[in-house]
Write a protein that holds these residues in place. Structure first.
Motif, PDB file in Angstrom:
ATOM      1  N   ILE A 102      47.004  17.779   6.433  1.00 24.60           N
ATOM      2  CA  ILE A 102      45.995  18.696   6.967  1.00 24.60           C
ATOM      3  C   ILE A 102      45.739  19.809   5.958  1.00 24.60           C
ATOM      4  O   ILE A 102      46.662  20.513   5.545  1.00 24.60           O
ATOM      5  N   VAL A 103      44.486  19.942   5.567  1.00 26.99           N
ATOM      6  CA  VAL A 103      44.080  20.902   4.539  1.00 26.99           C
ATOM      7  C   VAL A 103      43.041  21.837   5.145  1.00 26.99           C
ATOM      8  O   VAL A 103      42.125  21.395   5.838  1.00 26.99           O
ATOM      9  N   GLU A 104      43.175  23.123   4.887  1.00 34.25           N
ATOM     10  CA  GLU A 104      42.203  24.080   5.399  1.00 34.25           C
ATOM     11  C   GLU A 104      40.895  23.942   4.650  1.00 34.25           C
ATOM     12  O   GLU A 104      40.861  23.807   3.429  1.00 34.25           O
ATOM     13  N   GLY A 105      39.791  23.963   5.416  1.00 34.50           N
ATOM     14  CA  GLY A 105      38.472  23.768   4.837  1.00 34.50           C
ATOM     15  C   GLY A 105      37.825  25.061   4.387  1.00 34.50           C
ATOM     16  O   GLY A 105      38.465  26.099   4.229  1.00 34.50           O
ATOM     17  N   GLN A 106      36.503  24.984   4.214  1.00 31.38           N
ATOM     18  CA  GLN A 106      35.754  26.137   3.732  1.00 31.38           C
ATOM     19  C   GLN A 106      35.463  27.117   4.870  1.00 31.38           C
ATOM     20  O   GLN A 106      35.703  26.836   6.045  1.00 31.38           O
ATOM     21  N   ALA A 107      34.922  28.260   4.478  1.00 30.28           N
ATOM     22  CA  ALA A 107      34.613  29.324   5.430  1.00 30.28           C
ATOM     23  C   ALA A 107      33.142  29.235   5.821  1.00 30.28           C
ATOM     24  O   ALA A 107      32.258  29.361   4.972  1.00 30.28           O
ATOM     25  N   LEU A 108      32.877  29.014   7.114  1.00 27.50           N
ATOM     26  CA  LEU A 108      31.520  28.957   7.632  1.00 27.50           C
ATOM     27  C   LEU A 108      31.088  30.361   8.053  1.00 27.50           C
ATOM     28  O   LEU A 108      31.689  30.975   8.935  1.00 27.50           O
ATOM     29  N   ALA A 109      30.031  30.865   7.425  1.00 25.44           N
ATOM     30  CA  ALA A 109      29.554  32.216   7.708  1.00 25.44           C
ATOM     31  C   ALA A 109      28.569  32.199   8.870  1.00 25.44           C
ATOM     32  O   ALA A 109      27.730  31.298   8.983  1.00 25.44           O
ATOM     33  N   TYR A 110      28.664  33.208   9.729  1.00 24.77           N
ATOM     34  CA  TYR A 110      27.720  33.322  10.839  1.00 24.77           C
ATOM     35  C   TYR A 110      27.622  34.778  11.273  1.00 24.77           C
ATOM     36  O   TYR A 110      28.495  35.594  10.980  1.00 24.77           O
ATOM     37  N   VAL A 111      26.540  35.076  11.995  1.00 23.83           N
ATOM     38  CA  VAL A 111      26.305  36.425  12.498  1.00 23.83           C
ATOM     39  C   VAL A 111      25.901  36.324  13.969  1.00 23.83           C
ATOM     40  O   VAL A 111      24.891  35.679  14.281  1.00 23.83           O
TER      41      VAL A 111
END
Length: 382
Positions: free
Chosen positions: A167-176
């Motif tokens: 299990i590998v941590e993925g990217q950061a999804l940006a939201y507002v």
């Protein structure tokens, strides 16, 4: 651009009442976008569907694609870089897509199939045909998705871990979250230095014409316009740090001509009509989903288009009653500067060779670029 009055805002519809029915769980995008991905996959990709309807693809994958910058800097000092990258590029099978923020799971499957059974079906379908199998961007609990959908995704992640996936941590999804009544109220949440800088950059709006067209608009039958938009996309692709999924002109044509996708194409031009850039978004499940951007870099820098388009997207989401603006995976630093929150995903990676699987388990933290950035910068994830 189509012949319209300067600064005209052509609004094809108001936001739908509540989230529409979707054929996928854990999907922020309209299901038709995945259909176009399967019909027109990125260059070098072979699209497929697994048992149960899980979308996927096969592609050559550079194992250093998401490597931590410190690791990349160390490896850059080694001789034979090209040979090393070739050695670390493996034919890989992915469950998921590169046009969806999360691993899309067929809604009927999540309702009727246990997560472990779904995993077994995919494994049987895969038949160890490639060196790697990756479940891409499995959703974690987030305000962007219903709790029952992320609960199923979490159970799938646990089933993968039980089967020996790393299990590998993925990217950061940006939201507002759209919980502000005006642009001034939004900016007031930022530091005084950032407010001053952003307001200064936004003065460039005065030199831009803005159009918003719906996907399926008659303008997108114009081959010259399609070619220009695709050329702007390629400029951004060429400038990107990651060169994994180069989308085809056929994909963009199909998407831009599909009215059913409920897409919004923001076009930015000078008063003389020179196209500065575009931003392709979708209205789905009560959110504005930002997918693709194309830029004429020389003009876009003059007009601070990244900052302008961010605020235009927030304004569109606010005035149309949408609950979130989802800004995508890349460039977390600048998105944090602009006030975004972040959600992370997990990848589940199965390495066919047991010795290499054990090695990956020990080295996984070096392939979690955004996780390392969060740790260094101390940003909150929600």
């Amino acid at each position: 651009m189509c012949a319209t009055l300067p600064c005209a805002l052509r609004d094809p519809s108001v936001a739908p009442e509540g989230p529409p029915a979707s054929t996928y769980a854990c999907a922020l995008e309209p299901p038709g976008l995945l259909g176009h991905f399967l019909a027109h996959p990125p260059e070098g990709f072979a699209a497929r569907q697994f048992a149960g309807g899980v979308p996927g693809f096969v592609a050559d994958f550079d194992l250093l694609t998401t490597a931590d910058e410190r690791l990349l800097a160390t490896l850059a000092q080694w001789p034979g870089q090209r040979a090393l990258r070739r050695l670390l590029t493996w034919r890989t099978c992915f469950a998921g897509s590169t046009v969806s923020e999360y691993l899309p799971l067929p809604a009927h499957t999540t309702q009727h199939t246990a997560p472990a059974a779904l995993l077994d079906a995919v494994l049987q379908d895969w038949q160890r045909s490639t060196r790697l199998l990756i479940f891409k961007d499995i959703a974690l609990p987030t305000e962007l998705l219903p709790e029952d959908e992320t609960r199923y995704a979490g159970a799938l992640l646990q089933a993968c871990a039980a089967q020996g996936f790393v299990i590998v941590e993925g990217q950061a999804l940006a939201y507002v979250p759209i919980d502000f009544a005006s642009e001034d109220e939004y900016l007031a949440r930022l530091s005084s230095g950032r407010r001053k800088d952003i307001r200064r950059k936004l003065r460039a709006r005065q030199g831009l014409r803005v159009q918003v067209l719906a996907t399926g608009d008659a303008c997108f039958a114009d081959e010259a316009l399609l070619a220009r938009l695709y050329a702007l996309y390629l400029q951004v692709y060429a400038q990107s740090e990651l060169h994994f999924d180069r989308l085809s002109a056929e994909f963009f044509r199909a998407v831009l001509q599909d009215a059913a996708l409920d897409g919004r194409v923001f076009l930015y031009a000078t008063p003389a009509g020179a196209l500065v850039g575009f931003n392709l978004c979708f209205v789905h499940r009560g959110m504005l989903i930002d997918k693709y951007i194309g830029l004429d870099y020389a003009l876009s820098r003059q007009h601070n288009l990244y900052f302008v388009s961010w605020m235009e997207n927030l304004a569109y989401a606010r005035t149309h009653g949408l609950r979130h603006y989802v800004a995508g995976w890349t460039d977390p630093q600048i998105k944090a500067y602009l006030g975004a929150r972040f959600a992370l995903t997990r990848h589940a990676v199965y390495v066919r060779n047991p010795l290499l699987r054990a090695a990956l388990a020990r080295l996984a933290r070096w392939f979690e670029r955004d996780h390392a950035w969060f740790a260094d910068e101390g940003h909150d994830r929600r």
